[in-house]
Design an enzyme around this catalytic site. Structure first.
Site, PDB file in Angstrom:
ATOM      1  N   ASP A 199      -5.580   6.884  10.702  1.00 46.09           N
ATOM      2  CA  ASP A 199      -4.897   7.325   9.467  1.00 46.09           C
ATOM      3  C   ASP A 199      -5.906   7.729   8.396  1.00 46.09           C
ATOM      4  O   ASP A 199      -5.764   8.790   7.785  1.00 46.09           O
ATOM      5  CB  ASP A 199      -3.909   6.264   8.951  1.00 46.09           C
ATOM      6  CG  ASP A 199      -4.573   4.930   8.620  1.00 46.09           C
ATOM      7  OD1 ASP A 199      -5.679   4.665   9.139  1.00 46.09           O
ATOM      8  OD2 ASP A 199      -3.972   4.161   7.850  1.00 46.09           O
ATOM      9  N   GLY A 243       1.412 -11.044   5.897  1.00 42.70           N
ATOM     10  CA  GLY A 243       0.006 -11.050   6.277  1.00 42.70           C
ATOM     11  C   GLY A 243      -0.227 -11.048   7.778  1.00 42.70           C
ATOM     12  O   GLY A 243      -1.346 -11.283   8.234  1.00 42.70           O
ATOM     13  N   ALA A 244       0.806 -10.762   8.574  1.00 42.44           N
ATOM     14  CA  ALA A 244       0.653 -10.733  10.032  1.00 42.44           C
ATOM     15  C   ALA A 244       0.387  -9.319  10.522  1.00 42.44           C
ATOM     16  O   ALA A 244       0.300  -9.078  11.722  1.00 42.44           O
ATOM     17  CB  ALA A 244       1.906 -11.287  10.701  1.00 42.44           C
ATOM     18  N   GLY A 245       0.279  -8.362   9.603  1.00 42.18           N
ATOM     19  CA  GLY A 245       0.044  -6.982   9.996  1.00 42.18           C
ATOM     20  C   GLY A 245       1.327  -6.244  10.346  1.00 42.18           C
ATOM     21  O   GLY A 245       1.279  -5.156  10.905  1.00 42.18           O
ATOM     22  N   GLU A 298      -4.917   3.822  15.994  1.00 46.70           N
ATOM     23  CA  GLU A 298      -5.445   2.837  15.029  1.00 46.70           C
ATOM     24  C   GLU A 298      -6.750   3.345  14.429  1.00 46.70           C
ATOM     25  O   GLU A 298      -7.591   3.891  15.139  1.00 46.70           O
ATOM     26  CB  GLU A 298      -5.665   1.508  15.746  1.00 46.70           C
ATOM     27  CG  GLU A 298      -5.434   0.314  14.871  1.00 46.70           C
ATOM     28  CD  GLU A 298      -3.992   0.202  14.402  1.00 46.70           C
ATOM     29  OE1 GLU A 298      -3.732   0.533  13.224  1.00 46.70           O
ATOM     30  OE2 GLU A 298      -3.126  -0.203  15.191  1.00 46.70           O
ATOM     31  N   TYR A 357     -13.572  -3.736   6.808  1.00 41.10           N
ATOM     32  CA  TYR A 357     -12.770  -2.517   6.691  1.00 41.10           C
ATOM     33  C   TYR A 357     -13.527  -1.477   5.854  1.00 41.10           C
ATOM     34  O   TYR A 357     -13.630  -0.309   6.240  1.00 41.10           O
ATOM     35  CB  TYR A 357     -11.420  -2.857   6.046  1.00 41.10           C
ATOM     36  CG  TYR A 357     -10.496  -1.680   5.889  1.00 41.10           C
ATOM     37  CD1 TYR A 357      -9.855  -1.125   6.995  1.00 41.10           C
ATOM     38  CD2 TYR A 357     -10.249  -1.121   4.637  1.00 41.10           C
ATOM     39  CE1 TYR A 357      -9.003  -0.047   6.859  1.00 41.10           C
ATOM     40  CE2 TYR A 357      -9.399  -0.046   4.490  1.00 41.10           C
ATOM     41  CZ  TYR A 357      -8.772   0.489   5.605  1.00 41.10           C
ATOM     42  OH  TYR A 357      -7.933   1.550   5.461  1.00 41.10           O
ATOM     43  N   SER A 417       3.471  -5.470   7.995  1.00 45.85           N
ATOM     44  CA  SER A 417       3.778  -4.768   6.753  1.00 45.85           C
ATOM     45  C   SER A 417       4.973  -5.331   6.002  1.00 45.85           C
ATOM     46  O   SER A 417       5.927  -4.621   5.677  1.00 45.85           O
ATOM     47  CB  SER A 417       3.955  -3.273   7.008  1.00 45.85           C
ATOM     48  OG  SER A 417       3.699  -2.618   5.798  1.00 45.85           O
ATOM     49  N   ASP A 445       2.761   2.684   6.516  1.00 48.97           N
ATOM     50  CA  ASP A 445       3.736   1.594   6.428  1.00 48.97           C
ATOM     51  C   ASP A 445       5.009   2.049   5.735  1.00 48.97           C
ATOM     52  O   ASP A 445       6.120   1.793   6.196  1.00 48.97           O
ATOM     53  CB  ASP A 445       3.133   0.409   5.662  1.00 48.97           C
ATOM     54  CG  ASP A 445       1.861  -0.106   6.310  1.00 48.97           C
ATOM     55  OD1 ASP A 445       1.512   0.384   7.407  1.00 48.97           O
ATOM     56  OD2 ASP A 445       1.223  -0.995   5.714  1.00 48.97           O
TER      57      ASP A 445
HETATM   58  P1  ADP Z   1       1.395  -7.376   5.273  1.00 46.39           P
HETATM   59  O1  ADP Z   1       1.966  -6.216   4.525  1.00 46.39           O
HETATM   60  O2  ADP Z   1       0.622  -6.951   6.468  1.00 46.39           O
HETATM   61  O3  ADP Z   1       2.396  -8.425   5.598  1.00 46.39           O
HETATM   62  P2  ADP Z   1      -0.049  -7.628   2.838  1.00 46.39           P
HETATM   63  O4  ADP Z   1      -1.195  -8.470   2.402  1.00 46.39           O
HETATM   64  O5  ADP Z   1      -0.175  -6.147   2.695  1.00 46.39           O
HETATM   65  O6  ADP Z   1       0.310  -8.054   4.328  1.00 46.39           O
HETATM   66  O7  ADP Z   1       1.258  -8.021   2.019  1.00 46.39           O
HETATM   67  C1  ADP Z   1       1.647  -9.379   1.897  1.00 46.39           C
HETATM   68  C2  ADP Z   1       1.978  -9.637   0.433  1.00 46.39           C
HETATM   69  O8  ADP Z   1       3.201  -8.925   0.082  1.00 46.39           O
HETATM   70  C3  ADP Z   1       2.285 -11.077   0.150  1.00 46.39           C
HETATM   71  O9  ADP Z   1       1.096 -11.811  -0.111  1.00 46.39           O
HETATM   72  C4  ADP Z   1       3.161 -10.962  -1.081  1.00 46.39           C
HETATM   73  O10 ADP Z   1       2.393 -10.737  -2.239  1.00 46.39           O
HETATM   74  C5  ADP Z   1       3.957  -9.688  -0.809  1.00 46.39           C
HETATM   75  N1  ADP Z   1       5.237  -9.999  -0.148  1.00 46.39           N
HETATM   76  C6  ADP Z   1       5.643  -9.586   1.066  1.00 46.39           C
HETATM   77  N2  ADP Z   1       6.891 -10.054   1.352  1.00 46.39           N
HETATM   78  C7  ADP Z   1       7.275 -10.793   0.288  1.00 46.39           C
HETATM   79  C8  ADP Z   1       8.445 -11.552  -0.030  1.00 46.39           C
HETATM   80  N3  ADP Z   1       9.465 -11.661   0.822  1.00 46.39           N
HETATM   81  N4  ADP Z   1       8.483 -12.162  -1.232  1.00 46.39           N
HETATM   82  C9  ADP Z   1       7.458 -12.071  -2.088  1.00 46.39           C
HETATM   83  N5  ADP Z   1       6.332 -11.386  -1.843  1.00 46.39           N
HETATM   84  C10 ADP Z   1       6.230 -10.747  -0.673  1.00 46.39           C
HETATM   85 MG    MG Z   2       0.840  -4.649   3.673  1.00 42.81          MG
END
Ligand code: ADP
Ligand code: MG
Length: 408
Positions: free
Chosen positions: A44, A145-147, A41, A251, A149, A199
């Site tokens: 990268d 948004g749970a990390g 962690e 970050y 990806s 990712d």
């Molecule tokens: P993580 O990749 O860790 O889940 P991010 O902030 O990088 O968090 O990405 C989340 C964003 O990706 C969401 O806010 C949305 O904009 C987009 N996203 C992810 N999955 C979907 C989905 N199934 N439909 C629409 N948007 C999505």
């Molecule tokens: Mg992401």
């Protein structure tokens, strides 16, 4: 615990949404996994090592090509939205001007058009492919948004769908590497998130029953057999549901501190530094940041060595996870009260080891526990959160799963 959808359910959902949103059948359905990083962690962005696995939670994309070159997209995770539309010509600049989540899909379409069509002289050599316009629907069980990806899962599922529709061979390893580059560039330049390639590499290059050893210095990706069942172990992801935003100040501060340590050490990236030089750094804060990077790289190597040994031990792997957590907490200072509590509670519930995953300042913990114990550990952590007056975490079982590909 939130189990992943079986693949046929994900494909059926994306297909059904397509018929409702656009009418008629899609040309096909593709999917791509979320990922969790076993160990490595904050290495990268310092030219170091990480070891992600693709997980069973996936984004599913149904697509039908359009002749007019425009792209329309609908997501089941945004049910109120009308189809977002980007008319031809699809370019990175025009995609970047689109607000909200559709930019992820438009960005991928734009980057693929530029690269697969052979108009980008820096791209890998590929048979030029005409990336078509498309109607696209998305449904995903990767939590956002749970990390884990969800963004790369979405990008990589869309990239496979568009590349396949363009007639490219999405099983070809060199095409997959080009898709890693295109999807990462889309996230960096179109969406504007300054992430590394972990990712997208995990989503496109990982394989079932394997972790992917990534050397972020030279870009090399090596599969490493990772069979949790053979280890009599299980993987559990505990999302503390506390803020996780890559673009936050913490970050950026860590990146700046690493850059300062590089300058003080006279190295191009921290992974190229020598232990003795780091120990001699005058500034204790920069010394701690650099020490995390070097010890974390060493832990990734030890983890891979353990997996390659004749009798890999879940206990020894767990101890490396614990040491990673301690280093992220003490030397890199990116853990939080919730992350520390989740890791401690998982260990007290019998996990071999646990560590925060992702950039930190919130997000999730990964626990390696005895086989069949994931649900019990999740329940015990939830009780500990309640006792501390915290909202219940969201828990996901994980397995080293298949990469992006076509479902039907
Ligand atoms: P993580 O990749 O860790 O889940 P991010 O902030 O990088 O968090 O990405 C989340 C964003 O990706 C969401 O806010 C949305 O904009 C987009 N996203 C992810 N999955 C979907 C989905 N199934 N439909 C629409 N948007 C999505
Ligand atoms: Mg992401």
């Amino acid at each position: 615990m939130t189990e992943p959808w079986p693949a046929d359910e994900g494909a059926r959902r994306a297909d059904a949404l397509f018929r409702r949103a656009f009418g008629g059948a899609p040309d096909g359905v593709w999917s791509a996994p979320g990922r969790v990083n076993l160990i490595g962690e904050h290495t990268d962005h310092n030219g170091g090592l990480c070891l992600p696995v693709a997980i069973g939670h996936r984004a599913y994309v149904a697509l039908r090509a359009r002749k007019d070159g425009s792209v329309r997209v609908v997501s089941a995770q945004h049910p109120g939205d009308r189809p977002a539309t980007l008319a031809a010509p699809i370019t990175p600049a025009r995609a970047a001007a689109e607000p909200g989540w559709p930019a992820y899909v438009f960005g991928v379409a734009a980057m693929l058009r530029a690269r697969l069509a052979g108009t980008d002289p820096t791209a890998d050599a590929h048979p030029p492919a005409a990336v078509p316009g498309a109607d696209i629907t998305v449904d995903s069980c990767v939590p956002q948004g749970a990390g884990l990806s969800s963004s790369a899962a979405l990008e990589c599922a869309a990239a496979c769908a568009l590349a396949d529709a363009a007639g490219a061979d999405i099983g070809d390893p060199s095409l997959r590497r080009a898709l890693v580059d295109a999807t990462r560039t889309a996230e960096n330049e179109v969406v504007g998130v300054p992430s590394g390639a972990m990712d997208q590499s995990a989503a496109l290059l990982a394989s079932a029953g394997h972790a992917l050893l990534l050397d972020c210095g030279d870009g090399l990706a090596t599969p490493v057999p990772f069979d949790v069942a053979a280890l009599s172990a299980s993987l559990l992801i505990i999302d503390t549901r506390t803020t996780h935003a890559l673009v936050d100040g913490g970050y950026a501060t860590r990146r700046a501190e690493c850059a300062a340590a590089e300058r003080a050490l006279g190295v191009r990236n921290l992974s190229g530094a020598v232990d003795a030089d780091v120990a001699g750094l005058a500034d204790p804060l920069l010394r701690a940041r650099a020490r995390h990077v070097l010890t974390e790289n060493a832990r990734v190597r030890a983890f891979v060595r353990e997996l390659a040994s004749t009798t890999p031990s879940a206990q020894r792997l767990g101890a490396l996870l614990d040491a990673s957590h301690a280093s992220l907490r003490d030397d890199f200072a990116v853990s939080t009260r919730e992350l520390d509590l989740a890791a401690t509670a998982a260990r007290e519930a019998g996990a071999f080891g646990a560590r925060m995953v992702g950039a930190g300042f919130g997000g999730a913990v990964l626990a390696l526990g005895p086989d069949g114990d994931a649900a019990r550990i999740a329940a015990r952590v939830t009780v500990a959160f309640r006792a501390a007056g915290l909202p219940a975490p969201a828990c996901y079982p994980a397995q080293a799963s298949a990469p992006a590909g076509r479902e039907r």
